[in-house]
Design a protein around this motif. Sequence first.
Motif, PDB file in Angstrom:
ATOM      1  N   ILE A   1       0.810  -1.269   0.082  1.00 51.82           N
ATOM      2  CA  ILE A   1      -0.037   0.089   0.016  1.00 51.82           C
ATOM      3  C   ILE A   1       0.950   1.371   0.013  1.00 51.82           C
ATOM      4  O   ILE A   1       0.722   2.028  -0.799  1.00 51.82           O
ATOM      5  CB  ILE A   1      -0.903   0.017   1.128  1.00 51.82           C
ATOM      6  CG1 ILE A   1      -2.024  -1.137   1.026  1.00 51.82           C
ATOM      7  CG2 ILE A   1      -1.770   1.365   1.216  1.00 51.82           C
ATOM      8  CD1 ILE A   1      -2.808  -1.394   2.184  1.00 51.82           C
ATOM      9  N   LEU A   2       2.071   1.225   1.141  1.00 51.81           N
ATOM     10  CA  LEU A   2       2.769   2.453   0.972  1.00 51.81           C
ATOM     11  C   LEU A   2       3.557   2.648  -0.529  1.00 51.81           C
ATOM     12  O   LEU A   2       3.568   3.631  -0.719  1.00 51.81           O
ATOM     13  CB  LEU A   2       3.824   2.274   2.090  1.00 51.81           C
ATOM     14  CG  LEU A   2       3.232   2.392   3.489  1.00 51.81           C
ATOM     15  CD1 LEU A   2       4.411   2.174   4.426  1.00 51.81           C
ATOM     16  CD2 LEU A   2       2.533   3.777   3.718  1.00 51.81           C
ATOM     17  N   GLY A   3       3.870   1.259  -1.067  1.00 50.92           N
ATOM     18  CA  GLY A   3       4.710   1.604  -2.382  1.00 50.92           C
ATOM     19  C   GLY A   3       3.687   2.163  -3.461  1.00 50.92           C
ATOM     20  O   GLY A   3       4.164   2.996  -4.325  1.00 50.92           O
ATOM     21  N   ALA A   4       2.475   1.652  -3.261  1.00 55.33           N
ATOM     22  CA  ALA A   4       1.359   2.180  -4.339  1.00 55.33           C
ATOM     23  C   ALA A   4       1.251   3.632  -4.267  1.00 55.33           C
ATOM     24  O   ALA A   4       1.060   4.535  -5.243  1.00 55.33           O
ATOM     25  CB  ALA A   4       0.106   1.355  -4.224  1.00 55.33           C
ATOM     26  N   VAL A   5       1.113   4.159  -2.925  1.00 58.18           N
ATOM     27  CA  VAL A   5       0.963   5.495  -2.754  1.00 58.18           C
ATOM     28  C   VAL A   5       2.334   6.312  -3.174  1.00 58.18           C
ATOM     29  O   VAL A   5       2.144   7.464  -3.925  1.00 58.18           O
ATOM     30  CB  VAL A   5       0.845   5.762  -1.203  1.00 58.18           C
ATOM     31  CG1 VAL A   5       0.838   7.183  -0.630  1.00 58.18           C
ATOM     32  CG2 VAL A   5      -0.485   5.271  -0.574  1.00 58.18           C
ATOM     33  N   ILE A   6       3.321   5.835  -2.909  1.00 54.36           N
ATOM     34  CA  ILE A   6       4.610   6.698  -3.410  1.00 54.36           C
ATOM     35  C   ILE A   6       4.634   6.614  -4.925  1.00 54.36           C
ATOM     36  O   ILE A   6       4.921   7.409  -5.469  1.00 54.36           O
ATOM     37  CB  ILE A   6       5.761   5.808  -2.809  1.00 54.36           C
ATOM     38  CG1 ILE A   6       5.932   6.030  -1.368  1.00 54.36           C
ATOM     39  CG2 ILE A   6       7.079   6.439  -3.529  1.00 54.36           C
ATOM     40  CD1 ILE A   6       6.999   5.120  -0.680  1.00 54.36           C
ATOM     41  N   LEU A   7       4.421   5.579  -5.668  1.00 49.53           N
ATOM     42  CA  LEU A   7       3.993   5.438  -7.006  1.00 49.53           C
ATOM     43  C   LEU A   7       3.173   6.499  -7.682  1.00 49.53           C
ATOM     44  O   LEU A   7       3.321   7.090  -8.739  1.00 49.53           O
ATOM     45  CB  LEU A   7       3.710   4.209  -7.764  1.00 49.53           C
ATOM     46  CG  LEU A   7       4.961   2.976  -7.473  1.00 49.53           C
ATOM     47  CD1 LEU A   7       4.084   1.681  -7.908  1.00 49.53           C
ATOM     48  CD2 LEU A   7       6.331   3.307  -8.266  1.00 49.53           C
ATOM     49  N   GLY A   8       2.216   6.692  -6.762  1.00 56.09           N
ATOM     50  CA  GLY A   8       1.205   7.511  -7.313  1.00 56.09           C
ATOM     51  C   GLY A   8       1.452   8.929  -7.035  1.00 56.09           C
ATOM     52  O   GLY A   8       1.438   9.956  -7.748  1.00 56.09           O
ATOM     53  N   LEU A   9       2.433   9.333  -6.034  1.00 51.44           N
ATOM     54  CA  LEU A   9       2.892  10.476  -5.529  1.00 51.44           C
ATOM     55  C   LEU A   9       3.897  11.025  -6.780  1.00 51.44           C
ATOM     56  O   LEU A   9       3.774  12.066  -7.263  1.00 51.44           O
ATOM     57  CB  LEU A   9       3.587  10.452  -4.300  1.00 51.44           C
ATOM     58  CG  LEU A   9       4.434  11.927  -3.873  1.00 51.44           C
ATOM     59  CD1 LEU A   9       3.283  12.786  -3.574  1.00 51.44           C
ATOM     60  CD2 LEU A   9       5.071  11.573  -2.769  1.00 51.44           C
ATOM     61  N   ILE A  10       4.948  10.083  -7.049  1.00 53.28           N
ATOM     62  CA  ILE A  10       5.808  10.326  -8.114  1.00 53.28           C
ATOM     63  C   ILE A  10       5.000  10.570  -9.646  1.00 53.28           C
ATOM     64  O   ILE A  10       5.200  11.481 -10.367  1.00 53.28           O
ATOM     65  CB  ILE A  10       6.661   9.338  -8.454  1.00 53.28           C
ATOM     66  CG1 ILE A  10       7.536   9.024  -7.177  1.00 53.28           C
ATOM     67  CG2 ILE A  10       7.635   9.315  -9.737  1.00 53.28           C
ATOM     68  CD1 ILE A  10       8.251   7.432  -6.927  1.00 53.28           C
ATOM     69  N   TYR A  11       4.008   9.605  -9.948  1.00 52.05           N
ATOM     70  CA  TYR A  11       3.159   9.931 -11.082  1.00 52.05           C
ATOM     71  C   TYR A  11       2.515  11.197 -11.010  1.00 52.05           C
ATOM     72  O   TYR A  11       2.355  11.819 -12.051  1.00 52.05           O
ATOM     73  CB  TYR A  11       2.328   8.769 -11.355  1.00 52.05           C
ATOM     74  CG  TYR A  11       1.574   8.777 -12.603  1.00 52.05           C
ATOM     75  CD1 TYR A  11       2.201   8.865 -13.706  1.00 52.05           C
ATOM     76  CD2 TYR A  11       0.420   8.751 -12.660  1.00 52.05           C
ATOM     77  CE1 TYR A  11       1.587   8.769 -15.110  1.00 52.05           C
ATOM     78  CE2 TYR A  11      -0.361   8.667 -13.738  1.00 52.05           C
ATOM     79  CZ  TYR A  11       0.352   8.603 -15.035  1.00 52.05           C
ATOM     80  OH  TYR A  11      -0.280   8.623 -16.012  1.00 52.05           O
ATOM     81  N   GLY A  12       2.029  11.885 -10.030  1.00 49.31           N
ATOM     82  CA  GLY A  12       1.319  12.944  -9.435  1.00 49.31           C
ATOM     83  C   GLY A  12       2.078  13.957 -10.044  1.00 49.31           C
ATOM     84  O   GLY A  12       1.862  15.034 -10.605  1.00 49.31           O
ATOM     85  N   PHE A  13       3.239  14.000  -9.442  1.00 47.95           N
ATOM     86  CA  PHE A  13       4.223  14.943  -9.909  1.00 47.95           C
ATOM     87  C   PHE A  13       4.537  15.329 -11.263  1.00 47.95           C
ATOM     88  O   PHE A  13       4.546  16.174 -12.060  1.00 47.95           O
ATOM     89  CB  PHE A  13       5.779  14.830  -9.141  1.00 47.95           C
ATOM     90  CG  PHE A  13       5.698  15.493  -7.824  1.00 47.95           C
ATOM     91  CD1 PHE A  13       5.587  16.949  -7.436  1.00 47.95           C
ATOM     92  CD2 PHE A  13       5.674  14.577  -6.692  1.00 47.95           C
ATOM     93  CE1 PHE A  13       5.694  17.247  -6.376  1.00 47.95           C
ATOM     94  CE2 PHE A  13       5.728  15.166  -5.395  1.00 47.95           C
ATOM     95  CZ  PHE A  13       5.823  16.360  -5.093  1.00 47.95           C
ATOM     96  N   TYR A  14       4.720  14.010 -11.897  1.00 44.40           N
ATOM     97  CA  TYR A  14       4.957  13.940 -13.385  1.00 44.40           C
ATOM     98  C   TYR A  14       3.847  14.413 -14.443  1.00 44.40           C
ATOM     99  O   TYR A  14       3.917  15.207 -15.100  1.00 44.40           O
ATOM    100  CB  TYR A  14       5.191  12.555 -13.795  1.00 44.40           C
ATOM    101  CG  TYR A  14       5.120  12.068 -15.602  1.00 44.40           C
ATOM    102  CD1 TYR A  14       6.371  12.565 -16.135  1.00 44.40           C
ATOM    103  CD2 TYR A  14       4.246  11.426 -15.670  1.00 44.40           C
ATOM    104  CE1 TYR A  14       6.407  12.181 -17.450  1.00 44.40           C
ATOM    105  CE2 TYR A  14       4.116  11.476 -17.340  1.00 44.40           C
ATOM    106  CZ  TYR A  14       5.086  11.658 -18.157  1.00 44.40           C
ATOM    107  OH  TYR A  14       5.253  11.500 -19.444  1.00 44.40           O
TER     108      TYR A  14
END
Length: 270
Positions: free
Chosen positions: A176-189
């Motif tokens: 879950i934390l990993g998915a949140v971090i991936l979502g954060l990175i993708y959000g910045f992109y």
Amino acid sequence: MFKQRLLSGIVLVLIAVFALYMGGMVTLAATLIISLIGYSELLRIFHIEKSSLAVIGYTGCILFYVAMFFDLAQWTVPIIILFLIVLLGCYVIRFPKYKLNQMMGCFFGFIYVGIMLSYIYQLRIIQNGGEFVVLLFLAAWGNDTLAYCVGMLIGKHKLTPELSPKKSIEGFVGGILGAVILGLIYGFYIKTRLRLSFDPVVMFPIICGVGAVISVIGDLAASAIKRDAGIKDYGSLIPGHGGILDRFDSILLIAPVVYYLMVMISGGTI
């Protein structure tokens, strides 16, 4: 076995990327084909994948997707109702050939596989859908991969020993934390590429986190169905992975959730 799984996984990802990138008829056709194969895998559990019930189910799926393609949203619910009526008609006419569990399995599969997977296409065709559909795979496959890695490294406490002995609480949290971090990175992109009515840096991690939790539910639910049916995999179409449902079990539940979340945070207009 690992090499076979890796290669088939890469091929699967490439096909998915191509189908989603193209959009329109290509995405619709790919989603429909995946739905029909997955539906057939589920019907195989009830030994009706080549029966009259299956023909009704496959026809219902095709009609549902055709209605979506021609933007006939007002016909989607009537199609579901008509499908149930025809299904019950077949049950009555052929009685006692088909059993109650087979009838229920046919209707459940139509909703569980056919309609739920259709939200991949529905998400793809909205404005900026090509970017938003990535969230499905960040939440599902990203969570699955990171949960596996964390579980292998520090997993000690079993999450659901009866359903999936290899899943750990540590892996669950890590995924879950990993998915949140991936979502954060993708959000910045995405923030640097699109002008949206919401902040993707805030919303994408939330969507991926919610999706990751639902992903686990979808995965465990699929495992429960297989255990009740006494099978290891739904099929053998994808070497090293099993069947379509073995790979898309998480996506089934995430797709409609991500679609409606995107509609909600955009105020109904994406």
